[in-house]
Design an enzyme around this catalytic site. Structure first.
Site, PDB file in Angstrom:
ATOM      1  N   GLU A 103       9.454  52.843 -27.977  1.00 36.18           N
ATOM      2  CA  GLU A 103       9.009  52.194 -27.180  1.00 36.18           C
ATOM      3  C   GLU A 103       8.180  51.617 -26.940  1.00 36.18           C
ATOM      4  OE1 GLU A 103       8.145  51.425 -23.044  1.00 36.18           O
ATOM      5  OE2 GLU A 103       7.308  53.088 -24.511  1.00 36.18           O
TER       6      GLU A 103
ATOM      7  N   ASP B 222       8.834  58.908 -29.212  1.00 38.66           N
ATOM      8  CA  ASP B 222       7.371  58.562 -29.982  1.00 38.66           C
ATOM      9  C   ASP B 222       6.378  58.089 -28.886  1.00 38.66           C
ATOM     10  OD1 ASP B 222       9.011  55.849 -28.575  1.00 38.66           O
ATOM     11  OD2 ASP B 222       7.746  54.201 -29.392  1.00 38.66           O
TER      12      ASP B 222
HETATM   13 ZN   LIG Z   1       6.378  55.705 -21.846  1.00 35.23          ZN
END
Ligand SMILES: [Zn+2]
Length: 390
Positions: free
Chosen positions: A144, A78
């Site tokens: 994340e 991501d």
């Molecule tokens: Zn990162």
């Protein structure tokens, strides 16, 4: 470094950047990654994790081999949003290469790093004749950059429930500063947010004696917190830092003394502190300042991210040697910067972070020189070789 290997990493990074995986969207990135790993013999598990009040998140766990030692590469596909797309001089999901530089969101954070490890692993497995012992895995999350709830922590719990263990983990976040491989991150500071509200009594500013102004009281408390050092640093950590980040007074009239005022603080703390210790320290400073100005206040804490350190040992030594081989320079061991998913992995095995330079992470025109991709691929390639040579 053969030019084949560096070309391979650049092409892989281009393909990943072209997937629009703005957190928490999968954007085709994990599907593409699995399509690269499956032909090389990796058993791929696509894992969708769910929780209350958070979007479902897709993740990928891919493992080759069943035995020990088990080396895991951890990362995220991501990316943060592009922001003002008109401000980009190259399309953020175009993966364009101009003048030896690859442009796109995620170029350094951290599709570029994933591409380098993928190129290194495929080269090792191809030219090295396959994995001679142990296991190699990819633990890749799609969560994340967001709240990090349906990503790495849940993947690790899933692994544990299956009886799988990790012996070492490399996180490919952009951990380098001036040159690729100049730092190995061996730990991270803890982080916590404090919210301070000072209560007063609302009133007319022309009749201040009938009101109680919370603004100067809050200012005194902010000053006390901001000017009292937490510590002087420790062997592997810089001094802890407390920063006032938000100051707000709910008021729209210039002739009204407000009833309350508040401030938020972000604290980055080193291994001389614990989370409860930090909370107690902040509370004591607030109480000291409050006594001096007769302030009534409320204090609360939120956020997670405990401090951790991977003590220098075999894993750090192996990476240090790989960097020395690939770049001719010895890396510094550091613990600075923000948090990463290494904070979850450290409960399972020793973890180090080595990756690209972080100069353009999260910025407009995020980019990576192809030479950096080549260097990082070479570092990772030598690290894998050394790790399994044991
Ligand atoms: Zn990162």
């Amino acid at each position: 470094m053969s030019s084949n290997k560096s070309h391979a990493a650049a092409a892989l990074a281009q393909a990943l950047i072209r997937c629009r995986s703005v957190t928490p969207e999968e954007g085709g990135a994990l599907t593409w990654l699995a399509s690269q790993l499956e032909p090389a013999g990796f058993a791929c598990h696509r894992l969708t994790m769910r929780d209350h009040d958070t979007p479902d998140v897709e993740n990928l766990y891919a493992r080759l081999g069943t035995g020990a030692p088990h080396l895991c590469f951890a990362g995220h596909t991501d990316v943060v949003p592009v922001g003002d797309e008109a401000a980009w001089t190259r399309p953020p999901f175009g993966g364009e290469i101009v003048g030896g530089v690859l442009y796109g969101r995620g170029a350094v954070d951290m599709k570029g790093g994933i591409a380098c490890f993928l190129a290194a692993a495929l080269d090792y497995l191809g030219t090295g004749g396959g994995l001679k012992r142990g296991s190699l895995s990819f633990l890749i999350t799609g969560d994340e950059e967001s709240v990090a709830i349906n990503g790495t922590p849940k993947l690790l719990a899933w692994l544990k429930a299956r009886g799988e263990t990790l012996d070492a983990c490399l996180v490919g976040e952009p951990a380098s500063a001036e040159a690729v491989g100049d730092q190995i991150k061996i730990g991270r500071r803890g982080t916590v947010n404090a919210r301070l509200v000072v209560h007063g009594k609302q009133g007319h500013s022309a009749y201040a004696e009938r009101a109680e102004n919370p603004v100067p009281k809050l200012a005194r408390m902010i000053d006390r917190l901001s000017t009292t050092p937490l510590d002087q640093g420790s062997q592997h950590f810089q001094p802890s830092s407390l920063q006032a980040t938000i100051l707000s007074v709910p008021n729209s009239a210039t002739n009204v003394i407000p009833g309350s005022a508040r401030a938020n603080f972000n604290i980055r703390y080193n291994d001389l502190h614990t989370r409860p210790g930090i909370e107690a320290w902040v509370r004591e400073r607030c109480e000291e300042a409050a006594r001096e100005v007769d302030a009534r206040f409320a204090l609360s804490f939120e956020g997670s991210g405990t401090v951790f350190l991977t003590e220098p040992g075999p894993l750090v030594d192996t990476m240090r040697a790989a960097i020395q081989d690939a770049t001719g320079r010895g890396p510094a061991l550091t613990t600075n910067g923000g948090t990463s998913d290494a904070r979850f992995i450290k409960d399972f095995c020793p973890v180090v972070e080595v990756g690209l330079r972080n100069a353009t992470a999260h910025q407009v025109d995020e980019n990576v020189p192809l030479a950096d991709l080549a260097t990082l691929t070479e570092i990772y390639r030598r690290f894998i070789e050394r790790y399994f040579a044991g």
